[in-house]
Design an enzyme around this catalytic site. Structure first.
Site, PDB file in Angstrom:
ATOM      1  N   HIS A 142     -17.580  54.139  36.692  1.00  0.00           N
ATOM      2  CA  HIS A 142     -19.047  54.649  36.145  1.00  0.00           C
ATOM      3  C   HIS A 142     -19.874  53.883  35.292  1.00  0.00           C
ATOM      4  O   HIS A 142     -21.066  53.570  35.858  1.00  0.00           O
ATOM      5  CB  HIS A 142     -18.974  55.900  35.287  1.00  0.00           C
ATOM      6  CG  HIS A 142     -17.934  57.118  35.716  1.00  0.00           C
ATOM      7  ND1 HIS A 142     -18.316  57.931  36.550  1.00  0.00           N
ATOM      8  CD2 HIS A 142     -16.496  57.361  35.800  1.00  0.00           C
ATOM      9  CE1 HIS A 142     -17.207  58.669  37.195  1.00  0.00           C
ATOM     10  NE2 HIS A 142     -16.260  58.309  36.276  1.00  0.00           N
ATOM     11  N   ASP A 143     -19.275  53.288  34.344  1.00  0.00           N
ATOM     12  CA  ASP A 143     -20.018  52.193  33.357  1.00  0.00           C
ATOM     13  C   ASP A 143     -20.401  50.933  33.761  1.00  0.00           C
ATOM     14  O   ASP A 143     -21.488  50.514  33.630  1.00  0.00           O
ATOM     15  CB  ASP A 143     -19.049  52.137  32.000  1.00  0.00           C
ATOM     16  CG  ASP A 143     -18.669  53.498  31.345  1.00  0.00           C
ATOM     17  OD1 ASP A 143     -17.837  53.351  30.649  1.00  0.00           O
ATOM     18  OD2 ASP A 143     -19.402  54.468  31.888  1.00  0.00           O
TER      19      ASP A 143
ATOM     20  N   VAL B 269     -22.789  53.687  27.445  1.00  0.00           N
ATOM     21  CA  VAL B 269     -21.894  54.318  28.543  1.00  0.00           C
ATOM     22  C   VAL B 269     -20.736  55.181  27.837  1.00  0.00           C
ATOM     23  O   VAL B 269     -19.695  55.257  28.490  1.00  0.00           O
ATOM     24  CB  VAL B 269     -21.352  52.998  29.472  1.00  0.00           C
ATOM     25  CG1 VAL B 269     -22.250  52.474  30.227  1.00  0.00           C
ATOM     26  CG2 VAL B 269     -20.649  52.175  28.461  1.00  0.00           C
TER      27      VAL B 269
ATOM     28  N   ASP C 120     -15.272  51.410  31.035  1.00  0.00           N
ATOM     29  CA  ASP C 120     -16.213  50.728  29.792  1.00  0.00           C
ATOM     30  C   ASP C 120     -15.587  49.293  29.927  1.00  0.00           C
ATOM     31  O   ASP C 120     -16.449  48.243  29.708  1.00  0.00           O
ATOM     32  CB  ASP C 120     -15.909  51.101  28.465  1.00  0.00           C
ATOM     33  CG  ASP C 120     -16.214  52.757  28.251  1.00  0.00           C
ATOM     34  OD1 ASP C 120     -15.396  53.383  28.997  1.00  0.00           O
ATOM     35  OD2 ASP C 120     -17.343  53.091  27.752  1.00  0.00           O
TER      36      ASP C 120
ATOM     37  N   ASP D 205     -17.150  53.419  24.551  1.00  0.00           N
ATOM     38  CA  ASP D 205     -16.033  54.315  24.313  1.00  0.00           C
ATOM     39  C   ASP D 205     -14.748  53.840  25.083  1.00  0.00           C
ATOM     40  O   ASP D 205     -14.091  54.576  25.815  1.00  0.00           O
ATOM     41  CB  ASP D 205     -16.093  55.852  24.432  1.00  0.00           C
ATOM     42  CG  ASP D 205     -16.254  56.251  25.785  1.00  0.00           C
ATOM     43  OD1 ASP D 205     -16.180  57.613  25.922  1.00  0.00           O
ATOM     44  OD2 ASP D 205     -17.023  55.537  26.708  1.00  0.00           O
TER      45      ASP D 205
HETATM   46  O1  RIB Z   1     -17.927  60.808  32.952  1.00  0.00           O
HETATM   47  C1  RIB Z   1     -17.631  59.589  32.752  1.00  0.00           C
HETATM   48  C2  RIB Z   1     -18.039  58.763  31.622  1.00  0.00           C
HETATM   49  O2  RIB Z   1     -17.002  59.345  30.661  1.00  0.00           O
HETATM   50  C3  RIB Z   1     -17.605  57.347  31.535  1.00  0.00           C
HETATM   51  O3  RIB Z   1     -18.471  56.555  30.474  1.00  0.00           O
HETATM   52  C4  RIB Z   1     -16.131  57.573  31.197  1.00  0.00           C
HETATM   53  O4  RIB Z   1     -15.893  55.964  30.305  1.00  0.00           O
HETATM   54  C5  RIB Z   1     -16.418  58.217  30.219  1.00  0.00           C
HETATM   55  O5  RIB Z   1     -16.852  57.914  28.891  1.00  0.00           O
HETATM   56 CA    CA Z   2     -17.574  55.292  28.892  1.00  0.00          CA
END
Ligand code: RIB
Ligand code: CA
Length: 330
Positions: free
Chosen positions: A257-258, A139, A17, A12
């Site tokens: 994160h991703d 992700v 991402d 997303d």
């Molecule tokens: O909580 C973090 C996640 O939420 C990550 O994948 C960020 O891109 C959002 O999608």
């Molecule tokens: Ca994401």
């Protein structure tokens, strides 16, 4: 026979991402065979356009398939998700509120186009034709993956592994109990938890301990490489936004994160304190809606279904990211 890990990324896009796509494409241990887009951080047109912009930057040839624009059922009850608009705050001297994800990534408008096949059918066709050697790396919200499982349950036996970014046991972000990807489509997440596929979860407990900092973005900018600069742009934007919205232990740093989920695909040693237990999702619509419920007991009423990482190796993650972006040939 290549020993690369074949993966399909579900994104997303989103600033993290975007970094995940770049690193997945450049990691020599990964064969990025396709990218599917889903609504999440932003609506589907934005997440798809941003994904295409990253594909163009990489001069890549992986197919991009547009997926679902809305969660499976959670938005049917308006009070359930309220009017969540994503975190934003007005910062003095800035002409508009700052958010972790911008509508458009700061990259040229896309030239490449999406494939005609919807992401859900792409999953079904590709997995059913495969030798069972494809890893899914969602992700964002799990809507596309869950819809494909509902339409063709046979794909569950054809998925090598699911390595997903989502959830949190001692850490949350979108509500008192939930992390965004799971919160955005809890039913989809439960369908995946019940799929019987091998699942590795890369939650906030791991990603928030693997923050990339401003010293590292400064280094990226010295590489004079457009992908390294784009990664630095994404991370610096996140550092500014996180410092105002979700300050981390080191203020001039932010989780990506991703990208940590991508790193874990071919480098599982980046995840630490990994539990193998039962993970379910609260879909009750109450205070804890979208919570990942991680069974702490030595015995579990229901079969253990996921590896859940409670920590990560930040330095290994950062050096992996630098190594990936250095490989880009303009
Ligand atoms: O909580 C973090 C996640 O939420 C990550 O994948 C960020 O891109 C959002 O999608
Ligand atoms: Ca994401």
């Amino acid at each position: 026979m290549s020993d690369k890990r074949k993966i399909i990324l579900d994104v997303d896009t989103g600033t993290d991402d975007a970094v995940a796509i770049m690193c997945a494409y450049l990691d020599p241990a990964i064969d990025l065979i396709g990218v599917c887009t889903v609504a999440g951080n932003k609506t589907l047109p934005f997440t798809t356009e941003n994904t295409l912009r990253v594909k163009d930057l990489l001069k890549a040839d992986f197919p991009v398939h547009k997926g679902c624009s809305v969660a499976m059922v959670s938005t049917l009850l308006p009070n359930r998700h309220g009017d969540y608009k994503g975190q934003r705050t007005q910062v003095e001297g800035m002409d508009k509120p700052i958010e972790i994800h911008t509508d458009y990534l700061e990259l040229p408008p896309s030239v490449s186009k999406v494939e005609p096949e919807h992401a859900v059918w792409y999953y079904i066709d590709t997995l059913m034709k495969s030798d069972g050697d494809i890893t899914l790396v969602p992700v964002g919200p799990l809507t596309n993956v869950a819809m494909a499982m509902r339409i063709e349950p046979e794909i569950c036996g054809k998925i090598k592994e699911i390595v997903l970014m989502g959830g949190g046991r001692n850490r949350t972000n979108t509500s008192i109990a939930a992390e965004f990807n799971i919160w955005a489509d809890p039913e989809a997440a439960q369908i995946v938890m019940d799929s019987g596929c091998p699942i590795r979860i890369v939650p906030l407990d791991a990603t928030q301990r693997a923050c990339i900092n401003a010293d590292e973005t400064k280094y990226l900018r010295t590489l004079n490489n457009p992908v390294a600069t784009a990664v630095a742009d994404c991370v610096d934007h996140r550092i500014l936004a996180y410092s105002h919205l979700q300050p981390m232990e080191r203020l001039d740093s932010a989780p990506v994160h991703d990208a940590l989920a991508v790193c874990a695909v071919a480098h599982p040693e980046v995840l630490k304190d990994v539990l193998f237990t039962r993970v379910d999702i609260d879909i009750s619509g109450g205070f804890a809606d979208g919570q990942t419920i991680v069974d702490p007991r030595a015995y579990t009423d229901r079969p253990r279904n996921a590896y859940f990482a409670m920590n990560s190796d930040r330095d290994l993650f950062a050096s992996w990211m630098m190594d990936c972006v250095k490989r880009f040939q303009a």
